[in-house]
Design a protein around this motif. Structure first.
Motif, PDB file in Angstrom:
ATOM      1  N   ASN A 130     -48.568 -28.826 -26.516  1.00  0.00           N
ATOM      2  CA  ASN A 130     -48.762 -29.938 -27.545  1.00  0.00           C
ATOM      3  C   ASN A 130     -48.943 -28.968 -29.082  1.00  0.00           C
ATOM      4  OD1 ASN A 130     -49.006 -32.151 -28.830  1.00  0.00           O
ATOM      5  ND2 ASN A 130     -50.997 -32.546 -28.749  1.00  0.00           N
ATOM      6  N   THR A 133     -47.115 -27.070 -20.059  1.00  0.00           N
ATOM      7  CA  THR A 133     -46.941 -28.403 -21.073  1.00  0.00           C
ATOM      8  C   THR A 133     -47.584 -28.192 -22.277  1.00  0.00           C
ATOM      9  OG1 THR A 133     -46.337 -29.839 -19.013  1.00  0.00           O
ATOM     10  CG2 THR A 133     -46.854 -30.702 -21.329  1.00  0.00           C
ATOM     11  N   LYS A 148     -39.350 -24.387 -23.216  1.00  0.00           N
ATOM     12  CA  LYS A 148     -37.842 -24.577 -23.590  1.00  0.00           C
ATOM     13  C   LYS A 148     -37.328 -23.400 -22.789  1.00  0.00           C
ATOM     14  CE  LYS A 148     -34.700 -24.782 -27.291  1.00  0.00           C
ATOM     15  NZ  LYS A 148     -34.556 -24.966 -28.857  1.00  0.00           N
ATOM     16  N   TRP A 157     -40.813 -21.814 -27.178  1.00  0.00           N
ATOM     17  CA  TRP A 157     -40.040 -23.035 -27.709  1.00  0.00           C
ATOM     18  C   TRP A 157     -39.704 -22.795 -29.147  1.00  0.00           C
ATOM     19  CZ3 TRP A 157     -41.700 -25.602 -32.393  1.00  0.00           C
ATOM     20  CH2 TRP A 157     -41.162 -26.628 -32.577  1.00  0.00           C
ATOM     21  N   THR A 161     -45.185 -31.827 -31.666  1.00  0.00           N
ATOM     22  CA  THR A 161     -44.277 -32.361 -30.600  1.00  0.00           C
ATOM     23  C   THR A 161     -45.188 -31.903 -29.010  1.00  0.00           C
ATOM     24  OG1 THR A 161     -42.094 -31.731 -29.371  1.00  0.00           O
ATOM     25  CG2 THR A 161     -43.202 -29.986 -30.756  1.00  0.00           C
ATOM     26  N   HIS A 162     -44.453 -32.705 -28.385  1.00  0.00           N
ATOM     27  CA  HIS A 162     -45.247 -32.446 -26.791  1.00  0.00           C
ATOM     28  C   HIS A 162     -43.987 -32.126 -25.715  1.00  0.00           C
ATOM     29  CE1 HIS A 162     -48.316 -34.004 -23.905  1.00  0.00           C
ATOM     30  NE2 HIS A 162     -47.005 -34.069 -23.245  1.00  0.00           N
ATOM     31  N   THR A 163     -44.186 -30.808 -25.401  1.00  0.00           N
ATOM     32  CA  THR A 163     -42.884 -30.067 -24.551  1.00  0.00           C
ATOM     33  C   THR A 163     -43.390 -29.550 -23.496  1.00  0.00           C
ATOM     34  OG1 THR A 163     -40.989 -28.944 -25.036  1.00  0.00           O
ATOM     35  CG2 THR A 163     -42.734 -28.630 -26.445  1.00  0.00           C
ATOM     36  N   SER A 164     -42.494 -29.315 -22.621  1.00  0.00           N
ATOM     37  CA  SER A 164     -42.761 -28.102 -21.736  1.00  0.00           C
ATOM     38  C   SER A 164     -42.049 -27.112 -22.328  1.00  0.00           C
ATOM     39  CB  SER A 164     -42.334 -28.610 -20.246  1.00  0.00           C
ATOM     40  OG  SER A 164     -40.922 -28.681 -20.447  1.00  0.00           O
TER      41      SER A 164
END
Lengths: 178, 167
Positions: free
Chosen positions: B64, B62, B120, B101, B115-118
């Motif tokens: 940021n 995850t 892609k 990502w 953005t806060h993402t795992s």
């Protein structure tokens, strides 16, 4: 009567000269086009230095009808570059972006995975059956620059060949009068 | 000599020349821009970390991501394509680049973001070398112009580590 024959002869020779010079002109145009194309191949190191975008898979960056200039060069292939590649069993080359690169320590061989910016999935589904990575010999070149819209002419011409013949005919007419 | 066809041809040639010149100048003007983008990335969590049945390590992170890329935009910019790649070396491969990502920034207003993402795309190694691996996270950007030459550059952020054990 002598002067009539003389003038007829002179008119004939003029016509012959004109047709000859037309033929030479046309030959010049064709050969210079060929020289430019082959010269570009030498300079860019890509077997097809200019390609037309045919699909929507790289929207909104590249649209159908845009022209891409390719360059191969000796630089190693890296993630993020937009490359044009051939897949075994497909005749139309694909323009997509590199998302993964693995470069071998010993041989320097690269294994790359591509994806279209507008596609939800990577390109493994487009590759040949069982193929997981692209290698250098699949790659025709990397895109270095582009011009919008110019490629529509080619798309239209390959779509209906009649237009192609009309354009060639018009060119012949234009070059013949001087 | 001064027939309609002749004049039309001259006009067309002139127009195309001017258009080509303007495109070339627009593309050249991009060289005058000296961007100063900034970015920072934090690995917030290692969601899971395991060895696949075929022997390749796979990890899920995850992230940021925050960046300010406004200075990349000029009047000839159509869009900026950005992606974050994990880059590391293994005994087998001198370079591994794995895009985690990516995103497309269409305008200057959206070029300052977080953005806060795992990840892609799947973070899979060729082999089993990821335990305790030190890696770089690199933010790459590819500037797509309205016409002309494309630009690319990157910002390397180093000092990230993967855990020593699978989880």
């Amino acid at each position: 009567m002598e002067w009539i024959r003389e003038s007829v002869d002179s008119i004939k020779s003029i016509q012959l000269r004109q047709t000859l010079s037309q033929a030479v002109n046309l030959g010049l145009i064709l050969t210079s086009a060929l020289i430019i194309w082959k010269g570009l191949i030498c300079i860019t190191g890509s077997e097809s230095p200019v390609v037309v975008v045919l699909s929507e898979s790289m929207e909104p960056g590249f649209q159908r009808g845009d022209i891409l200039f390719l360059h191969m060069g000796k630089d190693p292939l890296r993630a993020g570059e937009i490359i044009v590649f051939n897949v075994d069993g497909r005749d139309i080359p694909i323009v997509h972006r590199v998302i993964k690169v693995h470069e071998r320590q010993d041989t320097g061989e690269v294994y790359i995975l591509t994806k279209g910016d507008n596609n939800p999935e990577d390109d493994r589904v487009l590759y040949a059956q069982g193929q997981r990575w692209l290698q250098r010999h699949h790659v025709m070149g990397r895109a270095v620059g582009f011009l919008p819209y110019v490629g529509w002419m080619t798309i239209i011409m390959t779509g209906n060949p009649i237009i192609k013949y009309i354009i060639i005919g018009a060119l012949l007419v234009i070059t013949s009068k001087d | 000599m001064h027939s309609f066809g002749y004049r039309a041809n001259a006009l067309l040639t002139f127009a195309v020349t001017i258009l080509a010149l303007m495109c070339a100048m627009a593309s050249f003007s991009d060289n005058l821009n000296h961007p100063s983008p900034s970015s920072s990335v934090q690995v917030l969590n290692v969601n899971w970390f395991q060895k696949q049945p075929n022997g390749n390590d796979e990890v899920s992170l995850t992230l940021n991501i925050s960046a300010d890329l406004q200075s990349l935009f000029t009047w000839n910019t159509k869009q900026v394509f950005i992606f974050l790649a994990a880059e590391y070396e293994t005994p087998k491969n001198s370079l591994n680049q794995i895009s985690l990502w990516d995103g497309i920034i269409a305008s200057k207003e959206h070029a300052k973001f977080w953005t806060h993402t795992s990840n892609k795309y799947r973070f899979i190694d060729q082999g089993s070398n990821l335990r305790g691996k030190e890696f770089n996270l690199t933010l790459h950007w590819h500037v797509m112009p309205k016409t002309g030459k494309m630009f690319a550059d990157k910002l390397v952020m180093s000092g990230y580590h993967l855990p020593k054990e699978y989880r």
